[in-house]
Design a protein around this motif. Structure first.
Motif, PDB file in Angstrom:
ATOM      1  N   TYR A   1       7.348  20.464   0.342  1.00  0.00           N
ATOM      2  CA  TYR A   1       7.246  19.378  -0.641  1.00  0.00           C
ATOM      3  C   TYR A   1       8.446  19.406  -1.575  1.00  0.00           C
ATOM      4  CZ  TYR A   1       5.411  16.550  -4.483  1.00  0.00           C
ATOM      5  OH  TYR A   1       5.232  15.587  -5.472  1.00  0.00           O
TER       6      TYR A   1
ATOM      7  N   PRO B   1       4.502   9.075 -11.393  1.00  0.00           N
ATOM      8  CA  PRO B   1       4.427   8.861  -9.946  1.00  0.00           C
ATOM      9  C   PRO B   1       3.985  10.128  -9.214  1.00  0.00           C
ATOM     10  CG  PRO B   1       6.701   8.990 -10.671  1.00  0.00           C
ATOM     11  CD  PRO B   1       5.869   9.030 -11.894  1.00  0.00           C
ATOM     12  N   LEU B   2       3.374   9.930  -8.037  1.00  0.00           N
ATOM     13  CA  LEU B   2       2.952  11.065  -7.222  1.00  0.00           C
ATOM     14  C   LEU B   2       4.137  11.649  -6.453  1.00  0.00           C
ATOM     15  CD1 LEU B   2      -0.453   9.896  -5.688  1.00  0.00           C
ATOM     16  CD2 LEU B   2      -0.069  11.503  -7.546  1.00  0.00           C
ATOM     17  N   THR B   3       5.031  10.745  -6.005  1.00  0.00           N
ATOM     18  CA  THR B   3       6.183  11.207  -5.224  1.00  0.00           C
ATOM     19  C   THR B   3       7.270  11.665  -6.185  1.00  0.00           C
ATOM     20  OG1 THR B   3       6.959   8.935  -5.163  1.00  0.00           O
ATOM     21  CG2 THR B   3       5.708   9.706  -3.280  1.00  0.00           C
ATOM     22  N   PRO B   4       8.167  12.525  -5.726  1.00  0.00           N
ATOM     23  CA  PRO B   4       9.243  12.988  -6.618  1.00  0.00           C
ATOM     24  C   PRO B   4      10.090  11.810  -7.080  1.00  0.00           C
ATOM     25  CG  PRO B   4       9.206  14.246  -4.603  1.00  0.00           C
ATOM     26  CD  PRO B   4       8.263  13.121  -4.410  1.00  0.00           C
TER      27      PRO B   4
ATOM     28  N   ARG C   1     -15.970   3.163 -13.892  1.00  0.00           N
ATOM     29  CA  ARG C   1     -14.585   3.469 -13.509  1.00  0.00           C
ATOM     30  C   ARG C   1     -13.878   4.480 -14.422  1.00  0.00           C
ATOM     31  NH1 ARG C   1     -15.847  -2.077 -13.683  1.00  0.00           N
ATOM     32  NH2 ARG C   1     -13.803  -3.056 -13.713  1.00  0.00           N
TER      33      ARG C   1
ATOM     34  N   PRO D   1       0.807  -1.225   0.000  1.00  0.00           N
ATOM     35  CA  PRO D   1       0.000   0.000   0.000  1.00  0.00           C
ATOM     36  C   PRO D   1       0.838   1.271   0.000  1.00  0.00           C
ATOM     37  CG  PRO D   1      -0.934  -1.591   1.523  1.00  0.00           C
ATOM     38  CD  PRO D   1       0.358  -2.175   1.039  1.00  0.00           C
ATOM     39  N   TYR D   2       2.000   1.261   0.687  1.00  0.00           N
ATOM     40  CA  TYR D   2       2.772   2.496   0.756  1.00  0.00           C
ATOM     41  C   TYR D   2       3.590   2.736  -0.509  1.00  0.00           C
ATOM     42  CZ  TYR D   2       6.526  -0.750   2.157  1.00  0.00           C
ATOM     43  OH  TYR D   2       7.413  -1.776   2.213  1.00  0.00           O
ATOM     44  N   GLU D   3       3.614   1.737  -1.398  1.00  0.00           N
ATOM     45  CA  GLU D   3       4.353   1.914  -2.661  1.00  0.00           C
ATOM     46  C   GLU D   3       3.435   2.387  -3.789  1.00  0.00           C
ATOM     47  OE1 GLU D   3       6.024  -1.949  -3.318  1.00  0.00           O
ATOM     48  OE2 GLU D   3       7.939  -1.382  -2.429  1.00  0.00           O
ATOM     49  N   PHE D   4       2.159   2.535  -3.505  1.00  0.00           N
ATOM     50  CA  PHE D   4       1.182   2.903  -4.521  1.00  0.00           C
ATOM     51  C   PHE D   4       1.559   4.226  -5.171  1.00  0.00           C
ATOM     52  CE2 PHE D   4      -2.829   2.712  -6.546  1.00  0.00           C
ATOM     53  CZ  PHE D   4      -3.376   3.977  -6.536  1.00  0.00           C
ATOM     54  N   MET D   5       1.655   4.243  -6.476  1.00  0.00           N
ATOM     55  CA  MET D   5       1.930   5.460  -7.243  1.00  0.00           C
ATOM     56  C   MET D   5       3.253   6.132  -6.858  1.00  0.00           C
ATOM     57  SD  MET D   5      -0.366   6.151  -9.631  1.00  0.00           S
ATOM     58  CE  MET D   5      -0.537   7.909  -9.940  1.00  0.00           C
ATOM     59  N   THR D   6       4.219   5.349  -6.330  1.00  0.00           N
ATOM     60  CA  THR D   6       5.540   5.930  -6.068  1.00  0.00           C
ATOM     61  C   THR D   6       6.460   5.721  -7.261  1.00  0.00           C
ATOM     62  OG1 THR D   6       6.224   3.888  -4.984  1.00  0.00           O
ATOM     63  CG2 THR D   6       5.412   5.643  -3.565  1.00  0.00           C
TER      64      THR D   6
ATOM     65  N   GLU E   1      -7.802  -0.525 -14.024  1.00  0.00           N
ATOM     66  CA  GLU E   1      -9.247  -0.722 -13.942  1.00  0.00           C
ATOM     67  C   GLU E   1      -9.878  -1.025 -15.288  1.00  0.00           C
ATOM     68  OE1 GLU E   1     -11.094  -1.078 -11.386  1.00  0.00           O
ATOM     69  OE2 GLU E   1      -9.463  -0.704  -9.993  1.00  0.00           O
TER      70      GLU E   1
ATOM     71  N   ARG F   1      -3.968   7.411   1.979  1.00  0.00           N
ATOM     72  CA  ARG F   1      -2.771   6.560   1.897  1.00  0.00           C
ATOM     73  C   ARG F   1      -1.584   7.367   2.383  1.00  0.00           C
ATOM     74  NH1 ARG F   1      -3.440   2.194  -1.995  1.00  0.00           N
ATOM     75  NH2 ARG F   1      -5.413   2.436  -3.094  1.00  0.00           N
ATOM     76  N   VAL F   2      -0.574   6.662   2.845  1.00  0.00           N
ATOM     77  CA  VAL F   2       0.704   7.318   3.150  1.00  0.00           C
ATOM     78  C   VAL F   2       1.733   6.637   2.252  1.00  0.00           C
ATOM     79  CG1 VAL F   2       2.478   7.741   4.874  1.00  0.00           C
ATOM     80  CG2 VAL F   2       0.068   7.886   5.514  1.00  0.00           C
ATOM     81  N   LEU F   3       2.240   7.400   1.294  1.00  0.00           N
ATOM     82  CA  LEU F   3       3.184   6.832   0.337  1.00  0.00           C
ATOM     83  C   LEU F   3       4.601   7.049   0.829  1.00  0.00           C
ATOM     84  CD1 LEU F   3       1.581   8.148  -2.976  1.00  0.00           C
ATOM     85  CD2 LEU F   3       0.985   6.143  -1.610  1.00  0.00           C
ATOM     86  N   VAL F   4       5.388   6.015   0.742  1.00  0.00           N
ATOM     87  CA  VAL F   4       6.777   6.091   1.188  1.00  0.00           C
ATOM     88  C   VAL F   4       7.677   5.719   0.015  1.00  0.00           C
ATOM     89  CG1 VAL F   4       8.488   5.207   2.813  1.00  0.00           C
ATOM     90  CG2 VAL F   4       6.100   5.445   3.526  1.00  0.00           C
TER      91      VAL F   4
ATOM     92  N   GLN G   1      -2.326   1.810 -15.577  1.00  0.00           N
ATOM     93  CA  GLN G   1      -3.750   1.792 -15.220  1.00  0.00           C
ATOM     94  C   GLN G   1      -4.221   0.346 -15.236  1.00  0.00           C
ATOM     95  OE1 GLN G   1      -6.915   1.260 -16.746  1.00  0.00           O
ATOM     96  NE2 GLN G   1      -6.146   0.450 -18.669  1.00  0.00           N
TER      97      GLN G   1
ATOM     98  N   TYR H   1       0.730   6.015 -15.527  1.00  0.00           N
ATOM     99  CA  TYR H   1       0.633   7.313 -14.863  1.00  0.00           C
ATOM    100  C   TYR H   1       2.016   7.697 -14.335  1.00  0.00           C
ATOM    101  CZ  TYR H   1      -4.391   6.300 -14.444  1.00  0.00           C
ATOM    102  OH  TYR H   1      -5.702   5.989 -14.694  1.00  0.00           O
TER     103      TYR H   1
ATOM    104  N   HIS I   1       1.381  18.067  -8.099  1.00  0.00           N
ATOM    105  CA  HIS I   1       1.374  18.000  -9.560  1.00  0.00           C
ATOM    106  C   HIS I   1       0.430  19.017 -10.195  1.00  0.00           C
ATOM    107  CE1 HIS I   1       4.056  14.590 -10.046  1.00  0.00           C
ATOM    108  NE2 HIS I   1       3.478  14.051  -8.993  1.00  0.00           N
TER     109      HIS I   1
ATOM    110  N   HIS J   1      11.115   9.720   1.495  1.00  0.00           N
ATOM    111  CA  HIS J   1      10.112  10.748   1.213  1.00  0.00           C
ATOM    112  C   HIS J   1       8.740  10.198   1.602  1.00  0.00           C
ATOM    113  CE1 HIS J   1       7.686  13.606  -1.159  1.00  0.00           C
ATOM    114  NE2 HIS J   1       8.700  14.412  -0.944  1.00  0.00           N
TER     115      HIS J   1
ATOM    116  N   TYR K   1       0.590   6.377  10.090  1.00  0.00           N
ATOM    117  CA  TYR K   1      -0.611   5.787   9.505  1.00  0.00           C
ATOM    118  C   TYR K   1      -1.859   5.988  10.352  1.00  0.00           C
ATOM    119  CZ  TYR K   1       2.350   3.542   6.039  1.00  0.00           C
ATOM    120  OH  TYR K   1       3.241   3.319   5.016  1.00  0.00           O
TER     121      TYR K   1
ATOM    122  N   LEU L   1       4.631  10.869   1.847  1.00  0.00           N
ATOM    123  CA  LEU L   1       3.589  11.699   1.243  1.00  0.00           C
ATOM    124  C   LEU L   1       2.204  11.159   1.586  1.00  0.00           C
ATOM    125  CD1 LEU L   1       3.278  14.155  -0.720  1.00  0.00           C
ATOM    126  CD2 LEU L   1       2.991  12.486  -2.537  1.00  0.00           C
TER     127      LEU L   1
END
Lengths: 292, 215
Positions: free
Chosen positions: B215, A288-291, B93, A6-11, A18, B36-39, A16, A286, B201, B51, B16, B53
């Motif tokens: 950020y 990534p959301l994180t830098p 969706r 879960p914490y790696e989502f979009m990193t 869905e 979510r908390v992204l790492v 896509q 997509y 973004h 990082h 979390y 987020l």
């Protein structure tokens, strides 16, 4: 399915899911069969093939069923036409509904009226609108560079027409009208094949030298996880084989080609077309959301 | 009035709490995350930076999901909150695909947290108090029920706990702030101005309502 914590989502660059994994494959099938149905109907009505028009109608109906299977709550599907001012899916539902009604009326009236009527013209216009909606629905997703280009709707429409022409050619073999219409359809197929190849190359190059997420998408399609499907089904079977058959027919005439070879070429074209759409939907990344 | 949030990334310790509190507050099913908390990590050992987020729906002013929804299930209120009417959602969706932040979830698999063991008492209560509709899309709605109930009682969201989103009040590091972005004198407007809060973004042209500090 790619498993991520879960914490790696979009990193990282994330594809896509869905609209391609699990039940999402049905929307890919829906877009494919609806565009193919529209193209088949247009060419069949131009070349006066009732069987082809029926096939086009049935393909569109099948596509509608695929779309209903994809939705999580099809019972509310009737609401899907409520926002044509903003949503391409709303517009598509309206176009498909109109096409199914008008195509049914045209097919029913075919035996009593002249085949070239105002109803036929309007139905073909609606068929064209129906073919473009899927490409524009994907084009309006700004965050996926692979989809957010005007070349995508163009590519999908051209491949829809190409597939439709191929199916019309195949039905002419079955209905005995091959000699009358095949040379004419073959000219259209030749032109559409060349246009398709050109647009495909320009499309992939423009994305390859565009945004980073788009570059990842093209890299995955051509050299990554999609390379086996791309080179086998899209390039060799979908383009090279039909191109070889078209080149041979240009020199010897289409009637010199064996019917079985033509049927195989049609099947290869359809397989290549669907595989390309599948790859475009599966490798839509997509950023990534994180830098990064 | 436009509700917004500020998240101070220097204060966030990725505990979390916000994720779990959101799950509790809305009785979220297994696999569904509104928060979510992204790492992520950058660099190579020994020069590695981490990082963190925290992300949720940005309640964008120019929400693309609102435009693309064919049934009108996704709507935007006058206070800027983007919410989903699950009874109108047909589960195509399209909104999920078009969101540049991927902040939506599709509820496809109705199952209990402990598979084969039946529903826990909390899950049973959740199905009555906050039912989730299978086949519909859902996402963070800034706890609009808490905001609306709090406003009715004369409370101020962002200051009074009962009118503030659950994730904000649960943060032990006070890394999150909530308030009215249109009020130039509100805490979050001052924070954004003084500490140069940034949106996530901005190239997507969605004008999110969540700003990040450092950020």
């Amino acid at each position: 399915m790619i498993q991520t914590k879960p914490y790696e989502f979009m990193t990282k660059y994330t594809p896509q899911r869905e609209w391609i994994e699990g039940g999402g494959i049905f929307i890919c099938l829906a877009f494919f069969t609806i565009e193919l149905g529209g193209g088949t109907f247009v060419f069949s009505s131009i070349f006066d093939s009732l069987v082809g028009m029926v096939i086009g109608f049935l393909l569109t109906g099948l596509g509608t069923i695929f779309f209903l299977v994809h939705t999580g709550r099809p019972i509310v599907f009737y609401r899907a036409c409520l926002r044509p001012q903003a949503s391409w899916i709303s517009r598509g539902v309206i176009f498909i509904s109109l096409f199914l009604i008008l195509a049914f009326l045209h097919i029913c009236s075919y035996l009593w009226l002249s085949p070239y009527t105002a109803l036929m013209i309007i139905t073909n216009i609606i068929a064209f609108m129906m073919m473009i909606y899927a490409g524009f629905a994907m084009n309006s997703v700004n965050s996926i560079p692979l989809w957010n280009t005007t070349l995508l709707p163009l590519l999908l429409v051209v491949s829809g027409f190409w597939g439709g022409a191929a199916i019309t050619l195949a039905t002419s073999m079955a209905t005995g009208s091959f000699t009358a219409i095949a040379p004419h359809i073959e000219e259209y197929i030749r032109i559409l094949l060349i246009i398709f190849m050109f647009i495909l190359v320009v499309y992939l190059l423009s994305i390859r030298y565009g945004l980073p997420a788009g570059q990842v998408s093209v890299k995955e399609i051509i050299w990554g996880r999609g390379k086996a499907l791309f080179w086998t089904f899209v390039v060799v079977l979908g383009v090279a084989f039909p191109l070889g058959v078209v080149a041979y027919s240009t020199t010897s005439g289409i009637e010199a080609i064996s019917r079985i070879l033509l049927a195989v070429a049609v099947l290869c074209e359809l397989a290549g077309d669907f595989t390309l759409r599948y790859l475009i939907m599966r490798n839509a990344f997509y950023g990534p959301l994180t830098p990064v | 009035m436009r509700w917004g949030m500020v998240i101070d990334l220097k204060r966030c310790v990725s505990c979390y709490s916000c994720v779990i509190t959101c799950k509790e507050e809305h009785f979220l099913p297994p696999g569904i995350f509104w928060n979510r908390v992204l790492v992520s990590e950058k660099g190579k050992y020994p020069l590695v930076t981490k990082h963190i987020l925290p992300v949720r729906c940005n309640q964008c002013k120019e929400a693309k999901c609102v435009n693309v929804c064919p049934t009108g299930a996704t709507q935007q209120r006058e206070d800027g909150i983007v919410w989903i009417d699950p009874n109108k959602c047909m589960g195509c969706r399209y909104c999920l695909v078009v969101c540049p932040y991927q902040s939506r979830s599709y509820y496809s698999d109705e199952c209990e947290y402990f598979r084969g063991k039946g529903l826990t008492p909390v899950e049973k209560i959740g199905k009555q108090l906050y039912p989730h509709i299978k086949g519909a899309v859902e996402k963070c709605n800034f706890c609009m029920e808490r905001i609306d109930a709090g406003l009715q009682k004369g409370l101020k969201p962002g200051q009074d706990r009962d009118a503030t989103p659950a994730c904000v009040i649960s943060c032990p590091a006070t890394a999150m702030y909530f308030g009215d972005l249109d009020d130039r004198g509100s805490d979050i407007s001052i924070l954004i101005k003084e500490k140069k809060g940034k949106q996530l973004h901005p190239e997507h042209n969605t004008d999110p309502s969540i700003f990040y500090l450092d950020y």
